[in-house]
Design a protein around this motif. Structure first.
Motif, PDB file in Angstrom:
ATOM      1  N   ASP A 189       0.840  -1.275  -0.040  1.00  0.00           N
ATOM      2  CA  ASP A 189      -0.115   0.061   0.022  1.00  0.00           C
ATOM      3  C   ASP A 189       0.863   1.455  -0.181  1.00  0.00           C
ATOM      4  O   ASP A 189       0.302   2.286  -0.571  1.00  0.00           O
ATOM      5  N   ILE A 190       2.001   1.311   0.597  1.00  0.00           N
ATOM      6  CA  ILE A 190       2.811   2.345   0.723  1.00  0.00           C
ATOM      7  C   ILE A 190       4.375   1.913   0.585  1.00  0.00           C
ATOM      8  O   ILE A 190       4.757   0.936   1.132  1.00  0.00           O
ATOM      9  N   MET A 209       2.531   6.417  -2.211  1.00  0.00           N
ATOM     10  CA  MET A 209       1.124   5.745  -1.625  1.00  0.00           C
ATOM     11  C   MET A 209       0.380   5.277  -2.944  1.00  0.00           C
ATOM     12  O   MET A 209      -0.095   6.224  -3.765  1.00  0.00           O
ATOM     13  N   HIS A 210      -0.176   4.390  -2.809  1.00  0.00           N
ATOM     14  CA  HIS A 210      -1.343   3.888  -3.491  1.00  0.00           C
ATOM     15  C   HIS A 210      -2.476   4.079  -3.162  1.00  0.00           C
ATOM     16  O   HIS A 210      -2.914   3.892  -1.866  1.00  0.00           O
ATOM     17  N   ASN A 212      -5.559   3.144  -2.063  1.00  0.00           N
ATOM     18  CA  ASN A 212      -6.419   2.291  -1.672  1.00  0.00           C
ATOM     19  C   ASN A 212      -6.983   2.563  -0.345  1.00  0.00           C
ATOM     20  O   ASN A 212      -6.541   3.376   0.508  1.00  0.00           O
ATOM     21  N   GLU A 213      -7.770   1.555   0.146  1.00  0.00           N
ATOM     22  CA  GLU A 213      -8.433   1.791   1.671  1.00  0.00           C
ATOM     23  C   GLU A 213      -7.644   1.724   2.764  1.00  0.00           C
ATOM     24  O   GLU A 213      -7.616   2.387   3.546  1.00  0.00           O
ATOM     25  N   ALA A 214      -6.573   0.813   2.586  1.00  0.00           N
ATOM     26  CA  ALA A 214      -5.604   0.635   3.722  1.00  0.00           C
ATOM     27  C   ALA A 214      -4.634   2.027   3.899  1.00  0.00           C
ATOM     28  O   ALA A 214      -4.697   2.482   5.019  1.00  0.00           O
ATOM     29  N   SER A 215      -4.169   2.557   2.612  1.00  0.00           N
ATOM     30  CA  SER A 215      -3.509   3.819   2.888  1.00  0.00           C
ATOM     31  C   SER A 215      -4.417   4.924   3.388  1.00  0.00           C
ATOM     32  O   SER A 215      -3.807   5.736   4.046  1.00  0.00           O
ATOM     33  N   LYS A 216      -5.616   4.924   2.676  1.00  0.00           N
ATOM     34  CA  LYS A 216      -6.437   6.022   3.276  1.00  0.00           C
ATOM     35  C   LYS A 216      -6.730   5.889   4.594  1.00  0.00           C
ATOM     36  O   LYS A 216      -6.473   7.134   5.320  1.00  0.00           O
ATOM     37  N   LEU A 263      -2.439  -2.198   6.879  1.00  0.00           N
ATOM     38  CA  LEU A 263      -1.526  -1.591   6.002  1.00  0.00           C
ATOM     39  C   LEU A 263      -0.386  -2.593   5.762  1.00  0.00           C
ATOM     40  O   LEU A 263       0.398  -3.248   6.476  1.00  0.00           O
ATOM     41  N   LYS A 264      -0.143  -2.672   4.302  1.00  0.00           N
ATOM     42  CA  LYS A 264       1.216  -3.312   3.834  1.00  0.00           C
ATOM     43  C   LYS A 264       2.342  -2.323   3.507  1.00  0.00           C
ATOM     44  O   LYS A 264       1.761  -1.683   2.432  1.00  0.00           O
ATOM     45  N   TYR A 265       3.393  -2.586   3.687  1.00  0.00           N
ATOM     46  CA  TYR A 265       4.413  -1.716   3.484  1.00  0.00           C
ATOM     47  C   TYR A 265       5.738  -2.013   2.735  1.00  0.00           C
ATOM     48  O   TYR A 265       6.162  -3.294   3.172  1.00  0.00           O
TER      49      TYR A 265
END
Length: 337
Positions: A189-190, A209-210, A212-216, A263-265
């Protein structure tokens, strides 16, 4: 025994009925109230502030949508004030041959700075935003922190428009274009940058940052924390020192490492994305590394940063205001650092 008048009896019945209906409807309203909309909700103040801010950022969002082609392309965005204009112009000279200027959005604190950037570099876009302090703002002081609050708020507005964001800072040497490398990490996601000697801290001014909902979710939480911090310090002088436990970098790192909202980073190595510690490495070690860029940090003050950049040949703006093409050729074309 006295008889209660019928009129008083009727009045009593009507009063009781009215109280019953009022109590029933109140409970019904409480039951139907959307979850999280009570006054006790800690997000209400932040949401109110962001709602008001949106009306003042429509021109920023319009520019972001145009540059990113409605979110089809990544938006390279940075926040600068008048004191950072020399860095902005040096960076523009540095990156002029990398094919990314038409994706760059400069958010400035004053109209004059935006005008100067747009006139000198028409391929990039600069827009003015209220609430950005002018002059030199030192790290971890009130003026600097308030700028980071403002940056986080406007980035959230952009992210909510489903635009991929590449946040960067202009006090940085770009040796080669990192955009494709950053975009290649499509399974997270980031993408963030490590900080030398601090394993639990990531860089606050360099990330991809992409939308998507996780990053938001993560960025909403960060913005809320920073907005609350901004409220606490809003009446303090710009030069007042703030605890280093309270800033965008610390808050962001905590949210990231807790995997907030699932979140995936990806954390970039300082070997590929170097920071100011690069300048302290031995010559042998530096020659082994081939970084995409070097962030000019770990030094305090704009004057000190400019001095170091010039000493190392990493400053691309002549005193005349023109680009130093010879240095650009040496560093970018030949990779001679």
């Amino acid at each position: 025994m006295k008889t209660v008048p019928r009129s008083l009896l009727l009045l009593g019945v009507l009063t009781a009925l009215t109280l019953f209906v009022f109590t029933y409807l109140s409970k019904k309203a409480d039951h139907l109230q959307p979850q999280g909309s009570s006054k006790e909700n800690i997000s209400s103040g932040t949401n109110d502030r962001l709602t008001k801010m949106t009306n003042k950022t429509n021109h920023v969002l319009s520019a972001a949508m145009r540059i990113s082609e409605g979110g089809q392309k990544a938006l390279l965005v940075t926040l600068v004030n008048d004191a950072f204009l020399p860095f902005a112009f040096s960076w523009l000279c540095n990156t002029q041959g990398m094919g990314i200027h038409n994706q760059v959005l400069f958010i400035t604190g004053d109209k004059e700075s935006a005008k100067k950037i747009n006139e000198k570099w028409p391929s990039v876009t600069a827009v003015q935003l209220d609430g950005v302090h002018s002059g030199n703002q030192e790290y971890s002081h009130v003026g600097y922190v308030e700028m980071m609050v403002r940056r986080s708020e406007v980035l959230l507005e952009i992210l909510e428009q489903n635009i991929p964001i590449f946040l960067f800072e202009v006090d940085c040497l770009w040796i080669k274009n990192p955009l494709e490398n950053l975009r290649s990490y499509s399974d997270v996601d980031i993408v963030v940058n490590a900080v030398s000697e601090r394993s639990k801290i990531i860089a606050g001014g360099f990330l991809y940052m992409h939308p998507n909902e996780a990053s938001k979710q993560m960025w909403r939480a960060l913005t809320e924390q920073l907005t609350d911090l901004g409220e606490k310090i809003k009446n303090s002088p710009d030069t007042q020192l703030i605890s280093e436990s309270d800033n965008d970098q610390v808050y962001l790192s905590q949210l990231l490492f807790s995997k907030y909202g699932g979140l995936k980073y990806k954390i970039l190595s300082t070997q590929d994305y170097a920071d100011g510690k690069w300048y302290k490495l031995s010559k042998e070690k530096r020659e082994q590394l081939k970084p995409y860029l070097i962030n000019n940090n770990w030094v305090i003050g704009n004057a000190a940063k400019i001095m170091r950049a010039k000493e190392w040949g990493h400053w691309f703006l002549k005193n005349s205001g023109e680009c130093d093409q010879e240095r650009v050729q040496k560093v970018v074309r030949q990779g001679l650092l």
